[in-house]
Design a protein around this motif. Structure first.
Motif, PDB file in Angstrom:
ATOM      1  N   SER A  42       5.113   1.215   6.700  1.00  0.00           N
ATOM      2  CA  SER A  42       4.486   2.432   5.371  1.00  0.00           C
ATOM      3  C   SER A  42       3.049   2.147   5.506  1.00  0.00           C
ATOM      4  CB  SER A  42       5.344   2.795   4.456  1.00  0.00           C
ATOM      5  OG  SER A  42       6.080   1.505   3.513  1.00  0.00           O
ATOM      6  N   GLN A  43       2.310   1.106   5.200  1.00  0.00           N
ATOM      7  CA  GLN A  43       1.458   0.270   5.236  1.00  0.00           C
ATOM      8  C   GLN A  43       0.504   1.219   5.930  1.00  0.00           C
ATOM      9  OE1 GLN A  43       2.384  -3.625   4.407  1.00  0.00           O
ATOM     10  NE2 GLN A  43       0.860  -3.950   3.295  1.00  0.00           N
ATOM     11  N   SER A  44       0.282   1.201   7.712  1.00  0.00           N
ATOM     12  CA  SER A  44      -0.298   1.409   8.007  1.00  0.00           C
ATOM     13  C   SER A  44       0.344   3.194   8.378  1.00  0.00           C
ATOM     14  CB  SER A  44      -0.270   1.031   9.798  1.00  0.00           C
ATOM     15  OG  SER A  44       1.251   1.348   9.913  1.00  0.00           O
ATOM     16  N   ASN A  78      -6.342  -1.084  10.547  1.00  0.00           N
ATOM     17  CA  ASN A  78      -5.208  -0.544   9.719  1.00  0.00           C
ATOM     18  C   ASN A  78      -3.978  -1.745   9.583  1.00  0.00           C
ATOM     19  OD1 ASN A  78      -6.383   1.019   7.329  1.00  0.00           O
ATOM     20  ND2 ASN A  78      -5.203   2.944   7.912  1.00  0.00           N
ATOM     21  N   HIS A  79      -3.589  -2.025  10.516  1.00  0.00           N
ATOM     22  CA  HIS A  79      -2.159  -2.911  10.809  1.00  0.00           C
ATOM     23  C   HIS A  79      -3.211  -3.929  10.477  1.00  0.00           C
ATOM     24  CE1 HIS A  79       1.305  -4.842  11.678  1.00  0.00           C
ATOM     25  NE2 HIS A  79       0.898  -5.057  12.838  1.00  0.00           N
ATOM     26  N   SER A 129       1.921   5.747  12.963  1.00  0.00           N
ATOM     27  CA  SER A 129       2.566   4.694  11.963  1.00  0.00           C
ATOM     28  C   SER A 129       2.699   3.261  13.358  1.00  0.00           C
ATOM     29  CB  SER A 129       3.726   4.512  11.326  1.00  0.00           C
ATOM     30  OG  SER A 129       4.812   4.566  12.238  1.00  0.00           O
ATOM     31  N   LYS A 182       3.334  -6.642   7.336  1.00  0.00           N
ATOM     32  CA  LYS A 182       3.372  -5.510   6.985  1.00  0.00           C
ATOM     33  C   LYS A 182       4.554  -4.759   7.148  1.00  0.00           C
ATOM     34  CE  LYS A 182      -1.888  -5.639   6.717  1.00  0.00           C
ATOM     35  NZ  LYS A 182      -3.599  -5.002   7.279  1.00  0.00           N
ATOM     36  N   MET A 203       0.710  -0.914   0.108  1.00  0.00           N
ATOM     37  CA  MET A 203       0.479   0.126  -0.014  1.00  0.00           C
ATOM     38  C   MET A 203       0.613   1.243   0.310  1.00  0.00           C
ATOM     39  SD  MET A 203      -2.641   1.109   2.616  1.00  0.00           S
ATOM     40  CE  MET A 203      -3.724  -0.792   2.746  1.00  0.00           C
ATOM     41  N   ASP A 204       0.731   2.207  -1.019  1.00  0.00           N
ATOM     42  CA  ASP A 204       1.603   3.431  -1.113  1.00  0.00           C
ATOM     43  C   ASP A 204       1.247   4.194   0.607  1.00  0.00           C
ATOM     44  OD1 ASP A 204       2.755   5.071  -3.227  1.00  0.00           O
ATOM     45  OD2 ASP A 204       1.572   6.634  -2.227  1.00  0.00           O
ATOM     46  N   SER A 205       2.194   4.971   1.072  1.00  0.00           N
ATOM     47  CA  SER A 205       1.726   5.515   2.177  1.00  0.00           C
ATOM     48  C   SER A 205       0.678   7.260   1.816  1.00  0.00           C
ATOM     49  CB  SER A 205       3.124   6.066   2.702  1.00  0.00           C
ATOM     50  OG  SER A 205       3.948   6.893   1.900  1.00  0.00           O
TER      51      SER A 205
END
Length: 437
Positions: A76-78, A122-123, A161, A73, A1-3
């Motif tokens: 940056s993904q969260s 999200n995580h 994050s 994960k 996933m783009d931050s």
């Protein structure tokens, strides 16, 4: 996933979570499961984001299986960024402005709690519509230090994050930054506040601890934050595993020394030190019935709301004690011991727990706030939260210039003396941990 996809720019006019145009099907959940109406625009935006995550999972039925395959994960993904457009949005500015044209700290604490929770969700999400999502519970808030005043006329940015995960726990770090360079990412020197929230994961049906997705730090900074959080977690475990009897024996002399002056106040008040005051004489209290407007998206009272109310009472306690407007310095620690439900009779009790007077121009006032869920029908009262805040008095305050002295606080009971010692020791341990990291 783009931050960059996790970027939320906040304005005063936001779509309501009750508005079907927001893309959420209002018939899918009963009204009592929606969040309350009168939270900050940031909190509402974050909860809308969180609701979309749950909606993407298509609300698995009650018999849906738990997640079996743990994902790995990256931070940056969260990672999520919030931008407060204070410089251009007058209405938003008014919602956050305090008497001194700074940002209201209590309201900011609400937003920090909501952001940390959304990042955790999200995580934990596995993006599988056939498994039931985990339930996250705020366990505690680590030391939050205000490094500089936060202005309400300059854009504000919060970046957060996940920095560490255990078997069933998550630590989220949030950085609050502010600069005069417009929308550009501010430099490290403009960091105004750093906060660490710790969550535990529970199976949404059984209530038992649930495994959480793994974390793979990528950059040097992410790896360092992970190691520091791991060290703090080990320290917390060591503290829990300490032999309580040995601790009590070590503290016996300290207890007696603290109680000695308190006994003079109680037994010979005319001879007591005029520069000291009994802890019980610093107390304030307020109470409320928890209303539906204060609930979160899970139907329970929003933890950020509790932090906001506790901060306001702590500030008032320091104000009444010092005789001049105090300056907030830090949240020492917050414990979430049990959930608070809509309809609960909640009592907040505060006191100045102790003062630090080594520097007369910068005295420290340490305030404790304890929240109790009270049930008069069954004659029950349980502690739901404990909060610890530190304030000081600005050197330019008239009281300091006039030579007014902040008093030393002394206990009158053994229970009060133990609370003082435990908090002092916990704070010293916390300072050592932060110094080592």
């Amino acid at each position: 996933m783009d931050s960059s996809s996790n970027f939320i720019s906040v304005f005063s006019k936001l779509p309501s979570v009750f508005d079907n145009s927001s893309g959420v099907d209002g018939d899918r959940k009963p009204l009592n499961l929606w969040p309350g109406m009168y939270h900050s625009p940031v909190t509402i935006a974050l909860w809308e984001t969180r609701s979309k995550i749950f909606q993407r999972l298509l609300d698995p039925p009650l018999d849906a299986p738990p997640q079996t395959q743990l994902l790995t994960k990256t931070p940056s993904q969260s990672r999520t960024t919030i931008l407060y457009n204070f410089s251009s949005d007058f209405i938003l500015r008014e919602q956050y402005r305090d008497t001194w044209n700074d940002v209201r700290i209590g309201k900011l604490l609400e937003d920090l709690d909501a952001l940390a929770g959304t990042i955790s969700v999200n995580h934990c999400s596995d993006d599988d519509s056939f498994t039931r999502p985990l339930r996250l519970v705020t366990a505690s808030v680590d030391k939050i230090v205000l490094r500089k005043p936060i202005r309400v006329d300059v854009d504000l940015r919060i970046v957060g994050s996940v920095i560490w995960v255990g078997r069933s726990s998550i630590e989220v770090q949030l950085e609050v930054t502010q600069s005069t360079e417009g929308s550009l990412p501010p430099p490290d020197s403009s960091i105004a506040l750093i906060a660490n929230f710790i969550f535990v994961t529970r199976d949404s049906h059984t209530g038992e601890a649930a495994l959480v997705n793994r974390l793979s730090p990528e950059t040097g900074k992410e790896k360092l934050l992970f190691e520091e959080a791991e060290a703090r977690n080990r320290a917390r475990k060591r503290k829990r595993e300490e032999d309580k009897m040995d601790y009590e024996n070590q503290q016996l002399d300290g207890l007696q020394a603290l109680l000695a002056e308190g006994r003079i106040f109680c037994d010979m008040p005319a001879l007591a030190d005029r520069n000291s005051i009994l802890l019980r004489d610093t107390r304030l209290e307020n109470s409320l019935i928890c209303q539906p407007q204060q609930r979160n998206i899970h139907g329970r009272i929003f933890g950020g709301f509790l932090m906001h109310r506790a901060f306001d009472l702590a500030f008032s306690t320091a104000y009444a004690f010092a005789g001049t407007m105090p300056c907030f310095l830090e949240v020492d620690h917050v414990d979430f011991l049990r959930p608070v439900d809509v309809g609960d009779f909640l009592r907040f009790k505060s006191c100045v727990l102790y003062t630090e007077l080594n520097d007369p121009k910068h005295p420290l006032i340490n305030v404790e706030v304890v929240a109790h869920v009270t049930r008069p029908e069954i004659r029950s009262s349980e502690v739901s939260n404990t909060f610890y805040f530190t304030f000081t008095i600005p050197p330019e305050a008239k009281a300091i210039k006039d030579g007014f002295l902040i008093r030393n606080v002394v206990p009158s009971t053994e229970e009060e003396a133990r609370r003082i010692l435990e908090r002092r020791d916990a704070k010293q341990l916390q300072l050592r941990e932060h110094a080592n990291t």
